[in-house]
Every structure is written in C-alpha cells, then in structure tokens.
Design a protein around this motif. Sequence first.
Motif, PDB file in Angstrom:
ATOM      1  N   UNK A  25      83.249  83.668  55.635  1.00  0.00           N
ATOM      2  CA  UNK A  25      84.021  84.622  56.432  1.00  0.00           C
ATOM      3  C   UNK A  25      83.452  84.752  57.845  1.00  0.00           C
ATOM      4  N   UNK A  26      82.136  84.513  57.986  1.00  0.00           N
ATOM      5  CA  UNK A  26      81.503  84.667  59.291  1.00  0.00           C
ATOM      6  C   UNK A  26      80.881  86.039  59.465  1.00  0.00           C
ATOM      7  N   UNK A  27      80.457  86.639  58.371  1.00  0.00           N
ATOM      8  CA  UNK A  27      79.784  87.929  58.402  1.00  0.00           C
ATOM      9  C   UNK A  27      78.341  87.750  57.945  1.00  0.00           C
ATOM     10  N   UNK A  28      77.518  88.736  58.220  1.00  0.00           N
ATOM     11  CA  UNK A  28      76.171  88.723  57.656  1.00  0.00           C
ATOM     12  C   UNK A  28      76.253  89.312  56.240  1.00  0.00           C
ATOM     13  N   UNK A  29      75.344  88.916  55.356  1.00  0.00           N
ATOM     14  CA  UNK A  29      75.326  89.545  54.027  1.00  0.00           C
ATOM     15  C   UNK A  29      75.175  91.070  54.108  1.00  0.00           C
ATOM     16  N   UNK A  30      74.467  91.557  55.111  1.00  0.00           N
ATOM     17  CA  UNK A  30      74.311  93.011  55.284  1.00  0.00           C
ATOM     18  C   UNK A  30      75.655  93.675  55.573  1.00  0.00           C
ATOM     19  N   UNK A  31      76.492  93.027  56.396  1.00  0.00           N
ATOM     20  CA  UNK A  31      77.809  93.596  56.693  1.00  0.00           C
ATOM     21  C   UNK A  31      78.730  93.535  55.484  1.00  0.00           C
ATOM     22  N   UNK A  32      78.589  92.503  54.661  1.00  0.00           N
ATOM     23  CA  UNK A  32      79.367  92.445  53.419  1.00  0.00           C
ATOM     24  C   UNK A  32      78.935  93.602  52.511  1.00  0.00           C
ATOM     25  N   UNK A  33      77.644  93.881  52.462  1.00  0.00           N
ATOM     26  CA  UNK A  33      77.145  94.996  51.652  1.00  0.00           C
ATOM     27  C   UNK A  33      77.710  96.327  52.146  1.00  0.00           C
ATOM     28  N   UNK A  34      77.809  96.489  53.456  1.00  0.00           N
ATOM     29  CA  UNK A  34      78.390  97.708  54.029  1.00  0.00           C
ATOM     30  C   UNK A  34      79.840  97.856  53.567  1.00  0.00           C
ATOM     31  N   UNK A  35      80.588  96.764  53.568  1.00  0.00           N
ATOM     32  CA  UNK A  35      81.976  96.796  53.079  1.00  0.00           C
ATOM     33  C   UNK A  35      82.025  97.132  51.592  1.00  0.00           C
ATOM     34  N   UNK A  36      81.218  96.431  50.808  1.00  0.00           N
ATOM     35  CA  UNK A  36      81.231  96.619  49.354  1.00  0.00           C
ATOM     36  C   UNK A  36      80.833  98.031  48.944  1.00  0.00           C
ATOM     37  N   UNK A  40      81.690 101.168  55.476  1.00  0.00           N
ATOM     38  CA  UNK A  40      82.337 100.674  56.695  1.00  0.00           C
ATOM     39  C   UNK A  40      83.303 101.735  57.231  1.00  0.00           C
ATOM     40  N   UNK A  41      83.303 101.904  58.531  1.00  0.00           N
ATOM     41  CA  UNK A  41      84.209 102.850  59.179  1.00  0.00           C
ATOM     42  C   UNK A  41      85.500 102.167  59.624  1.00  0.00           C
ATOM     43  N   UNK A  42      85.456 100.841  59.776  1.00  0.00           N
ATOM     44  CA  UNK A  42      86.623 100.092  60.238  1.00  0.00           C
ATOM     45  C   UNK A  42      86.461  98.625  59.851  1.00  0.00           C
ATOM     46  N   UNK A  43      87.584  97.931  59.802  1.00  0.00           N
ATOM     47  CA  UNK A  43      87.588  96.485  59.572  1.00  0.00           C
ATOM     48  C   UNK A  43      88.570  95.885  60.564  1.00  0.00           C
ATOM     49  N   UNK A  44      88.130  94.914  61.315  1.00  0.00           N
ATOM     50  CA  UNK A  44      89.019  94.233  62.259  1.00  0.00           C
ATOM     51  C   UNK A  44      90.044  93.420  61.487  1.00  0.00           C
ATOM     52  N   UNK A  45      91.245  93.333  62.048  1.00  0.00           N
ATOM     53  CA  UNK A  45      92.282  92.513  61.407  1.00  0.00           C
ATOM     54  C   UNK A  45      91.845  91.065  61.310  1.00  0.00           C
ATOM     55  N   UNK A  46      91.111  90.572  62.286  1.00  0.00           N
ATOM     56  CA  UNK A  46      90.650  89.178  62.229  1.00  0.00           C
ATOM     57  C   UNK A  46      89.671  88.977  61.073  1.00  0.00           C
TER      58      UNK A  46
END
Length: 74
Positions: A25-36, A40-46
């Motif tokens: 996806x092009x994310x860091x594992x830390x950012x995936x953890x924030x989503x999971x 997360x406060x927001x997610x870009x459409x891209x």
Amino acid sequence: MPIVVRVDVELARRKMSVGEFADRVGLTPANVAVLKNGRAKAVRFSTLDAMCRVLGCQPGDLLEWVPDEPMPSG
C-alpha cells in the motif's frame, strides 16, 4: 468515533501480514497499526484506493459506521 476500521478482518481473510500489506500500500507498519487500532483521525482517498486495490475489496469492506447511541425509532 463511530467509524470502525476493519483492515484486520480483511488481512486475516487473505492471510496477509501487516508488513506485506504496508509495503504494497505504501504505508509504514506503524501507520497500519494506527488504522487497525482505530486511532486514525482521517484516511486519504488515495490511501483508501490503494488499500482496496491491494485487498481487492470495496471501501465498505474496510470501514463501518457504528452508532454511538441507539437509533431513534419512528
């Protein structure tokens, strides 16, 4: 917040690791953890587009609205 992120469910269904998903996806594992973890406060459409492409799913498979309070009847 009443939006629940279901990335973990889709990863489990595909037996995909967080590391592989993050890479593709092009994310860091830390950012995936924030989503999971629902932090997360927001997610870009891209980003949502890339997540759906990698998982072969629709945005509604990843995001679910759950009301904080029961809906009024009537």
